[in-house]
Motif scaffolding. Structure first.
Motif, PDB file in Angstrom:
ATOM      1  N   SER A  15       0.817  -1.223   0.000  1.00 16.68           N
ATOM      2  CA  SER A  15       0.000   0.000   0.000  1.00 16.68           C
ATOM      3  C   SER A  15       0.844   1.264   0.000  1.00 16.68           C
ATOM      4  N   SER A  16       2.177   1.133   0.051  1.00 14.27           N
ATOM      5  CA  SER A  16       3.011   2.340   0.201  1.00 14.27           C
ATOM      6  C   SER A  16       4.429   2.109  -0.324  1.00 14.27           C
ATOM      7  N   ARG A  38      -1.702  -3.402   6.757  1.00 19.97           N
ATOM      8  CA  ARG A  38      -2.703  -3.374   7.837  1.00 19.97           C
ATOM      9  C   ARG A  38      -3.876  -2.440   7.537  1.00 19.97           C
ATOM     10  N   TYR A 159      16.560  -1.562  13.982  1.00 16.83           N
ATOM     11  CA  TYR A 159      16.312  -1.726  12.536  1.00 16.83           C
ATOM     12  C   TYR A 159      17.439  -2.534  11.890  1.00 16.83           C
ATOM     13  N   THR A 194      10.472   7.532   0.770  1.00 15.74           N
ATOM     14  CA  THR A 194       9.123   6.982   1.011  1.00 15.74           C
ATOM     15  C   THR A 194       8.616   7.470   2.373  1.00 15.74           C
TER      16      THR A 194
HETATM   17  N1  LIG Z   1      12.597   3.733   2.579  1.00 21.48           N
HETATM   18  C1  LIG Z   1      13.844   3.401   2.791  1.00 21.48           C
HETATM   19  O1  LIG Z   1      14.702   4.286   2.970  1.00 21.48           O
HETATM   20  C2  LIG Z   1      14.262   1.951   2.784  1.00 21.48           C
HETATM   21  C3  LIG Z   1      15.615   1.647   2.589  1.00 21.48           C
HETATM   22  C4  LIG Z   1      16.017   0.320   2.609  1.00 21.48           C
HETATM   23  C5  LIG Z   1      15.087  -0.691   2.818  1.00 21.48           C
HETATM   24  N2  LIG Z   1      13.772  -0.371   2.999  1.00 21.48           N
HETATM   25  C6  LIG Z   1      12.833  -1.464   3.256  1.00 21.48           C
HETATM   26  O2  LIG Z   1      11.915  -1.533   2.176  1.00 21.48           O
HETATM   27  C7  LIG Z   1      10.646  -1.982   2.661  1.00 21.48           C
HETATM   28  C8  LIG Z   1       9.553  -1.021   2.209  1.00 21.48           C
HETATM   29  O3  LIG Z   1       9.812   0.234   2.804  1.00 21.48           O
HETATM   30  P1  LIG Z   1       9.113   1.574   2.304  1.00 21.48           P
HETATM   31  O4  LIG Z   1      10.139   2.622   2.360  1.00 21.48           O
HETATM   32  O5  LIG Z   1       8.356   1.293   1.065  1.00 21.48           O
HETATM   33  O6  LIG Z   1       8.128   1.822   3.550  1.00 21.48           O
HETATM   34  P2  LIG Z   1       6.666   2.510   3.647  1.00 21.48           P
HETATM   35  O7  LIG Z   1       6.435   3.401   2.495  1.00 21.48           O
HETATM   36  O8  LIG Z   1       6.606   3.071   5.025  1.00 21.48           O
HETATM   37  O9  LIG Z   1       5.702   1.244   3.533  1.00 21.48           O
HETATM   38  C9  LIG Z   1       5.670   0.254   4.507  1.00 21.48           C
HETATM   39  C10 LIG Z   1       4.565  -0.691   4.194  1.00 21.48           C
HETATM   40  O10 LIG Z   1       4.576  -1.760   5.148  1.00 21.48           O
HETATM   41  C11 LIG Z   1       3.261  -1.910   5.698  1.00 21.48           C
HETATM   42  N3  LIG Z   1       3.389  -2.465   7.046  1.00 21.48           N
HETATM   43  C12 LIG Z   1       4.069  -1.948   8.100  1.00 21.48           C
HETATM   44  N4  LIG Z   1       3.938  -2.741   9.162  1.00 21.48           N
HETATM   45  C13 LIG Z   1       3.152  -3.784   8.787  1.00 21.48           C
HETATM   46  C14 LIG Z   1       2.634  -4.932   9.445  1.00 21.48           C
HETATM   47  N5  LIG Z   1       2.895  -5.185  10.742  1.00 21.48           N
HETATM   48  N6  LIG Z   1       1.864  -5.794   8.738  1.00 21.48           N
HETATM   49  C15 LIG Z   1       1.597  -5.569   7.440  1.00 21.48           C
HETATM   50  N7  LIG Z   1       2.037  -4.498   6.759  1.00 21.48           N
HETATM   51  C16 LIG Z   1       2.799  -3.619   7.428  1.00 21.48           C
HETATM   52  C17 LIG Z   1       2.661  -0.502   5.643  1.00 21.48           C
HETATM   53  O11 LIG Z   1       1.248  -0.465   5.668  1.00 21.48           O
HETATM   54  P3  LIG Z   1       0.384  -0.394   7.063  1.00 21.48           P
HETATM   55  O12 LIG Z   1       1.056   0.632   7.929  1.00 21.48           O
HETATM   56  O13 LIG Z   1      -0.988  -0.034   6.624  1.00 21.48           O
HETATM   57  O14 LIG Z   1       0.456  -1.765   7.636  1.00 21.48           O
HETATM   58  C18 LIG Z   1       3.181  -0.054   4.280  1.00 21.48           C
HETATM   59  O15 LIG Z   1       2.372  -0.579   3.255  1.00 21.48           O
HETATM   60  C19 LIG Z   1      10.773  -2.086   4.177  1.00 21.48           C
HETATM   61  O16 LIG Z   1      10.994  -3.419   4.546  1.00 21.48           O
HETATM   62  C20 LIG Z   1      11.997  -1.240   4.480  1.00 21.48           C
HETATM   63  O17 LIG Z   1      12.637  -1.629   5.666  1.00 21.48           O
HETATM   64  C21 LIG Z   1      13.338   0.924   2.972  1.00 21.48           C
END
Ligand SMILES: NC(=O)c1ccc[n+]([C@@H]2O[C@H](COP(=O)([O-])OP(=O)(O)OC[C@H]3O[C@@H](n4cnc5c(N)ncnc54)[C@H](OP(=O)(O)O)[C@@H]3O)[C@@H](O)[C@H]2O)c1
Length: 276
Positions: A15-16, A38, A159, A194
């Motif tokens: 969703s994000s 969620r 993290y 993000t």
């Molecule tokens: N952004 C960065 O800088 C970065 C860098 C390296 C790696 N990553 C990794 O890439 C992945 C995606 O990150 P993003 O930046 O796209 O984050 P984001 O935009 O904050 O999206 C996170 C997503 O995870 C869902 N989520 C969170 N907790 C959850 C739970 N307990 N059960 C089910 N869904 C859950 C959220 O929806 P709900 O809140 O509605 O559940 C949302 O859809 C993550 O694993 C992150 O650690 C991100």
């Protein structure tokens, strides 16, 4: 796997951010999609946005609310998902949080637990539940770790532990699933622009911010394209950008000395500026 047309793809965190962008690419390539997270409203908006870019009306596009950190919820919801959408050819575990990015002494047991339960147990729960069904389809598992799983970072004890844990988990799991014809991709992006970074910024100490700014910031579109390409090529380790690939090479070649010395110097300079 060269083409995603006609494949069924489940995306946690769909969703994000990165998961949402990956969904758009898969939808445009003709894949069926199940988005998982969620908050139901965000999920429904995301699913509607996929309908605009999908290739044909035949593609199933759906959304289902699940908390990946809760094994009972995962088992119940995946039972429903398998009946409605069929087993996934690709499972993308992108759901994650970066709350409580702070000095370790400020992180309580409950905070640490929340990060580990979501980021490490989340993929564990999804993969363990869906593996029996995915085995038959020789499915592809994709796990979003992070550059923070490759290198240590100031303020990242929770993290970083969860993301380094995912790399250890993937390295072992790969050996077990390869003989079954299944595939695995572990993804280690640097910072991506993000909503995750909004939560992180609330607590990340200045020293952490300063060290992070040494690496680049990717757009979610760039990260998603690179990950989808790595899945299509059945690549195991995906580091989406050149700068992080170079840093990782340097880190490995110098046994961590180069990255530790650089980070130590940046932390010292930042603390001096802060008057510490
Ligand atoms: N952004 C960065 O800088 C970065 C860098 C390296 C790696 N990553 C990794 O890439 C992945 C995606 O990150 P993003 O930046 O796209 O984050 P984001 O935009 O904050 O999206 C996170 C997503 O995870 C869902 N989520 C969170 N907790 C959850 C739970 N307990 N059960 C089910 N869904 C859950 C959220 O929806 P709900 O809140 O509605 O559940 C949302 O859809 C993550 O694993 C992150 O650690 C991100």
């Amino acid at each position: 796997m060269k083409s995603f047309e006609g494949r069924m793809i489940y995306i946690t965190g769909g969703s994000s951010g990165i998961g949402l962008e990956m969904g758009r690419i898969f939808a445009a390539e003709g894949a069926g999609l199940l988005l998982l997270a969620r908050k139901a409203e965000k999920l429904d908006n995301a699913a509607r946005s996929m309908e605009k870019v999908r290739r044909s009306r035949e593609q199933k596009i759906g959304a289902l609310s699940v908390d990946v950190s809760d094994i009972a919820d995962v088992e119940q919801k995946m039972g429903i998902a398998l009946k409605q959408y069929g087993p996934p050819d690709v499972l993308v575990c992108s759901a994650g949080i970066n709350k409580w990015a702070d000095r370790f002494e400020n992180i309580t047991y409950a905070m640490f637990d929340e990060v580990i339960k979501t980021n490490l147990y989340g993929p564990r729960n999804m993969i363990h539940t869906l593996m029996p069904a995915m085995k038959e389809r020789r499915g592809h598992i994709v796990i979003l770790s992070s550059a923070a799983g490759l290198f240590g970072m100031f303020g990242y004890t929770a993290y970083g532990t969860s993301k380094a844990g995912l790399i250890g988990f993937a390295d072992s799991l790969r050996y077990e699933i390869r003989p079954m014809g299944m595939k695995l991709t572990i993804v280690c992006p640097p910072e991506v622009d993000t909503p995750m970074n909004i939560d992180e910024a609330k607590t990340l100490p200045e020293e952490g911010r300063a060290v992070k700014s040494l690496a680049g910031m990717l757009t979610p579109e760039f990260a998603a394209r690179a990950i989808v390409k790595a899945i299509a090529r059945e690549q195991y380790l995906c580091i989406p950008d050149f700068q992080t690939r170079f840093l990782y090479l340097l880190h490995r070649l110098t046994n961590g000395i180069a990255t530790r010395m650089t980070s130590d110097a940046v932390i010292k300079m930042t603390q001096r500026k802060m008057g510490k």
